[in-house]
Design a protein around this motif. Sequence first.
Motif, PDB file in Angstrom:
ATOM      1  N   ILE A 167     -11.931   2.838  -2.570  1.00  0.00           N
ATOM      2  CA  ILE A 167     -10.926   2.465  -3.570  1.00  0.00           C
ATOM      3  C   ILE A 167     -10.097   3.683  -3.952  1.00  0.00           C
ATOM      4  CG2 ILE A 167     -10.629   1.733  -5.976  1.00  0.00           C
ATOM      5  CD1 ILE A 167     -13.108  -0.084  -5.536  1.00  0.00           C
ATOM      6  N   ALA A 168     -10.754   4.810  -4.145  1.00  0.00           N
ATOM      7  CA  ALA A 168     -10.039   6.038  -4.511  1.00  0.00           C
ATOM      8  C   ALA A 168      -9.105   6.485  -3.392  1.00  0.00           C
ATOM      9  CB  ALA A 168     -11.034   7.142  -4.859  1.00  0.00           C
ATOM     10  N   ALA A 169      -9.522   6.317  -2.145  1.00  0.00           N
ATOM     11  CA  ALA A 169      -8.670   6.712  -1.018  1.00  0.00           C
ATOM     12  C   ALA A 169      -7.417   5.840  -0.945  1.00  0.00           C
ATOM     13  CB  ALA A 169      -9.453   6.631   0.289  1.00  0.00           C
ATOM     14  N   VAL A 170      -7.597   4.537  -1.107  1.00  0.00           N
ATOM     15  CA  VAL A 170      -6.435   3.637  -1.090  1.00  0.00           C
ATOM     16  C   VAL A 170      -5.526   3.956  -2.270  1.00  0.00           C
ATOM     17  CG1 VAL A 170      -5.679   1.240  -1.247  1.00  0.00           C
ATOM     18  CG2 VAL A 170      -7.664   1.827   0.150  1.00  0.00           C
TER      19      VAL A 170
ATOM     20  N   ILE B  22       0.542   8.532  -3.874  1.00  0.00           N
ATOM     21  CA  ILE B  22       1.423   9.441  -3.122  1.00  0.00           C
ATOM     22  C   ILE B  22       2.726   8.717  -2.783  1.00  0.00           C
ATOM     23  CG2 ILE B  22       1.733  10.589  -0.888  1.00  0.00           C
ATOM     24  CD1 ILE B  22      -1.266  11.366  -1.064  1.00  0.00           C
ATOM     25  N   THR B  23       2.606   7.470  -2.374  1.00  0.00           N
ATOM     26  CA  THR B  23       3.795   6.669  -2.053  1.00  0.00           C
ATOM     27  C   THR B  23       4.686   6.494  -3.289  1.00  0.00           C
ATOM     28  OG1 THR B  23       2.519   5.515  -0.356  1.00  0.00           O
ATOM     29  CG2 THR B  23       4.594   4.499  -1.040  1.00  0.00           C
ATOM     30  N   VAL B  24       4.059   6.270  -4.444  1.00  0.00           N
ATOM     31  CA  VAL B  24       4.819   6.158  -5.699  1.00  0.00           C
ATOM     32  C   VAL B  24       5.621   7.433  -5.934  1.00  0.00           C
ATOM     33  CG1 VAL B  24       4.617   6.072  -8.225  1.00  0.00           C
ATOM     34  CG2 VAL B  24       3.307   4.475  -6.809  1.00  0.00           C
ATOM     35  N   LEU B  25       4.987   8.581  -5.764  1.00  0.00           N
ATOM     36  CA  LEU B  25       5.680   9.851  -6.004  1.00  0.00           C
ATOM     37  C   LEU B  25       6.787  10.099  -4.989  1.00  0.00           C
ATOM     38  CD1 LEU B  25       2.690  12.149  -7.001  1.00  0.00           C
ATOM     39  CD2 LEU B  25       4.512  11.271  -8.487  1.00  0.00           C
TER      40      LEU B  25
ATOM     41  N   ALA C 101       7.919   0.164  -9.684  1.00  0.00           N
ATOM     42  CA  ALA C 101       7.371  -1.159  -9.351  1.00  0.00           C
ATOM     43  C   ALA C 101       6.036  -1.029  -8.622  1.00  0.00           C
ATOM     44  CB  ALA C 101       8.363  -1.944  -8.502  1.00  0.00           C
ATOM     45  N   LEU C 102       5.942  -0.097  -7.691  1.00  0.00           N
ATOM     46  CA  LEU C 102       4.678   0.115  -6.982  1.00  0.00           C
ATOM     47  C   LEU C 102       3.613   0.638  -7.943  1.00  0.00           C
ATOM     48  CD1 LEU C 102       3.066   0.036  -4.379  1.00  0.00           C
ATOM     49  CD2 LEU C 102       4.007   2.292  -3.799  1.00  0.00           C
ATOM     50  N   LEU C 103       4.014   1.497  -8.866  1.00  0.00           N
ATOM     51  CA  LEU C 103       3.060   1.991  -9.860  1.00  0.00           C
ATOM     52  C   LEU C 103       2.594   0.845 -10.763  1.00  0.00           C
ATOM     53  CD1 LEU C 103       1.490   4.368 -10.971  1.00  0.00           C
ATOM     54  CD2 LEU C 103       3.478   4.929 -12.399  1.00  0.00           C
ATOM     55  N   ALA C 104       3.490  -0.067 -11.087  1.00  0.00           N
ATOM     56  CA  ALA C 104       3.102  -1.239 -11.882  1.00  0.00           C
ATOM     57  C   ALA C 104       2.090  -2.090 -11.118  1.00  0.00           C
ATOM     58  CB  ALA C 104       4.336  -2.053 -12.246  1.00  0.00           C
ATOM     59  N   ALA C 105       2.287  -2.233  -9.813  1.00  0.00           N
ATOM     60  CA  ALA C 105       1.324  -2.973  -8.993  1.00  0.00           C
ATOM     61  C   ALA C 105      -0.037  -2.283  -8.988  1.00  0.00           C
ATOM     62  CB  ALA C 105       1.852  -3.133  -7.570  1.00  0.00           C
ATOM     63  N   GLN C 106      -0.029  -0.953  -8.927  1.00  0.00           N
ATOM     64  CA  GLN C 106      -1.285  -0.206  -8.997  1.00  0.00           C
ATOM     65  C   GLN C 106      -1.933  -0.393 -10.364  1.00  0.00           C
ATOM     66  OE1 GLN C 106      -3.133   1.599  -6.653  1.00  0.00           O
ATOM     67  NE2 GLN C 106      -4.596   1.527  -8.321  1.00  0.00           N
ATOM     68  N   ALA C 107      -1.124  -0.461 -11.409  1.00  0.00           N
ATOM     69  CA  ALA C 107      -1.655  -0.707 -12.752  1.00  0.00           C
ATOM     70  C   ALA C 107      -2.362  -2.065 -12.809  1.00  0.00           C
ATOM     71  CB  ALA C 107      -0.536  -0.637 -13.788  1.00  0.00           C
ATOM     72  N   VAL C 108      -1.808  -3.052 -12.123  1.00  0.00           N
ATOM     73  CA  VAL C 108      -2.457  -4.365 -12.076  1.00  0.00           C
ATOM     74  C   VAL C 108      -3.816  -4.255 -11.377  1.00  0.00           C
ATOM     75  CG1 VAL C 108      -2.311  -6.698 -11.100  1.00  0.00           C
ATOM     76  CG2 VAL C 108      -0.315  -5.681 -12.220  1.00  0.00           C
ATOM     77  N   ALA C 109      -3.885  -3.493 -10.291  1.00  0.00           N
ATOM     78  CA  ALA C 109      -5.159  -3.307  -9.591  1.00  0.00           C
ATOM     79  C   ALA C 109      -6.180  -2.632 -10.509  1.00  0.00           C
ATOM     80  CB  ALA C 109      -4.951  -2.484  -8.321  1.00  0.00           C
ATOM     81  N   PHE C 110      -5.727  -1.607 -11.253  1.00  0.00           N
ATOM     82  CA  PHE C 110      -6.615  -0.951 -12.225  1.00  0.00           C
ATOM     83  C   PHE C 110      -7.062  -1.951 -13.294  1.00  0.00           C
ATOM     84  CE2 PHE C 110      -4.497   3.416 -11.430  1.00  0.00           C
ATOM     85  CZ  PHE C 110      -5.561   3.884 -10.684  1.00  0.00           C
TER      86      PHE C 110
ATOM     87  N   GLY D 133       4.721  12.741 -13.985  1.00  0.00           N
ATOM     88  CA  GLY D 133       3.565  13.445 -14.563  1.00  0.00           C
ATOM     89  C   GLY D 133       2.329  12.575 -14.650  1.00  0.00           C
ATOM     90  N   ALA D 134       2.496  11.366 -15.174  1.00  0.00           N
ATOM     91  CA  ALA D 134       1.349  10.461 -15.301  1.00  0.00           C
ATOM     92  C   ALA D 134       0.807  10.065 -13.931  1.00  0.00           C
ATOM     93  CB  ALA D 134       1.749   9.220 -16.105  1.00  0.00           C
ATOM     94  N   THR D 135       1.715   9.838 -12.990  1.00  0.00           N
ATOM     95  CA  THR D 135       1.284   9.469 -11.631  1.00  0.00           C
ATOM     96  C   THR D 135       0.550  10.635 -10.978  1.00  0.00           C
ATOM     97  OG1 THR D 135       3.150   7.962 -11.424  1.00  0.00           O
ATOM     98  CG2 THR D 135       2.062   8.625  -9.382  1.00  0.00           C
ATOM     99  N   ALA D 136       1.056  11.839 -11.166  1.00  0.00           N
ATOM    100  CA  ALA D 136       0.416  13.018 -10.574  1.00  0.00           C
ATOM    101  C   ALA D 136      -0.991  13.234 -11.128  1.00  0.00           C
ATOM    102  CB  ALA D 136       1.281  14.254 -10.805  1.00  0.00           C
ATOM    103  N   LEU D 137      -1.167  13.007 -12.420  1.00  0.00           N
ATOM    104  CA  LEU D 137      -2.505  13.160 -13.002  1.00  0.00           C
ATOM    105  C   LEU D 137      -3.469  12.105 -12.453  1.00  0.00           C
ATOM    106  CD1 LEU D 137      -1.524  14.039 -16.666  1.00  0.00           C
ATOM    107  CD2 LEU D 137      -2.548  15.563 -14.976  1.00  0.00           C
ATOM    108  N   ALA D 138      -2.998  10.874 -12.353  1.00  0.00           N
ATOM    109  CA  ALA D 138      -3.842   9.818 -11.771  1.00  0.00           C
ATOM    110  C   ALA D 138      -4.156  10.130 -10.311  1.00  0.00           C
ATOM    111  CB  ALA D 138      -3.147   8.462 -11.892  1.00  0.00           C
ATOM    112  N   LEU D 139      -3.161  10.654  -9.599  1.00  0.00           N
ATOM    113  CA  LEU D 139      -3.360  11.031  -8.199  1.00  0.00           C
ATOM    114  C   LEU D 139      -4.417  12.125  -8.066  1.00  0.00           C
ATOM    115  CD1 LEU D 139      -2.700  11.140  -5.182  1.00  0.00           C
ATOM    116  CD2 LEU D 139      -0.728  12.585  -5.751  1.00  0.00           C
ATOM    117  N   ALA D 140      -4.361  13.113  -8.931  1.00  0.00           N
ATOM    118  CA  ALA D 140      -5.350  14.199  -8.870  1.00  0.00           C
ATOM    119  C   ALA D 140      -6.770  13.651  -9.022  1.00  0.00           C
ATOM    120  CB  ALA D 140      -5.054  15.240  -9.952  1.00  0.00           C
ATOM    121  N   ALA D 141      -6.954  12.750  -9.975  1.00  0.00           N
ATOM    122  CA  ALA D 141      -8.288  12.175 -10.194  1.00  0.00           C
ATOM    123  C   ALA D 141      -8.720  11.323  -9.007  1.00  0.00           C
ATOM    124  CB  ALA D 141      -8.288  11.352 -11.480  1.00  0.00           C
TER     125      ALA D 141
END
Length: 147
Positions: free
Chosen positions: A11-14, A20-23, A29-38, A103-111
């Motif tokens: 899950i973390a790899a996907v 990365i694609t969001v950045l 919109a893609l980040l919103a889709a990821q938010a739905v998955a979360f 910034g928020a995407t980068a922090l989530a990406l790091a984790a």
Amino acid sequence: MQVDPRGQRFIAAVTTVVLITVLVLGSGALLAAQAVAFAVATVFGLRYAPYALVFRVLVRPRLAPPRELEDEAPPRFAQGVGLVFALVGTVGYATGSTWLGIGATALALAAAFLNAAFGFCLGCEMYLLTRRVRVGGRRGTSPLEKY
């Protein structure tokens, strides 16, 4: 509920690839889709998370049984933390505050990357720390003390 830790790394790899694609694309919109998955993983449990379903159907049948399972609570909490960052980033992109989205995407990406690459779940560690603090540091009182 117990979960396969290899599924959490999958899950973390996907998630890492998605973020990365969001950045790269600057796609709120893609980040919103990821938010739905979360959100699905946080609210309904990891067994219903979209990427977990992919792992369970396509990947896990090809692997040997896991040596051990882990409690669902810490990774589920980590998904909630990811949800917060994804929501903040989505709001940033939607309101034109691109710096906030990045910034928020980068922090989530790091984790997510730490978990995918090294098996270190930052959100899980946050969960365990909050559990220890809530218990007041008393030994022998927390069911999660073994972690």
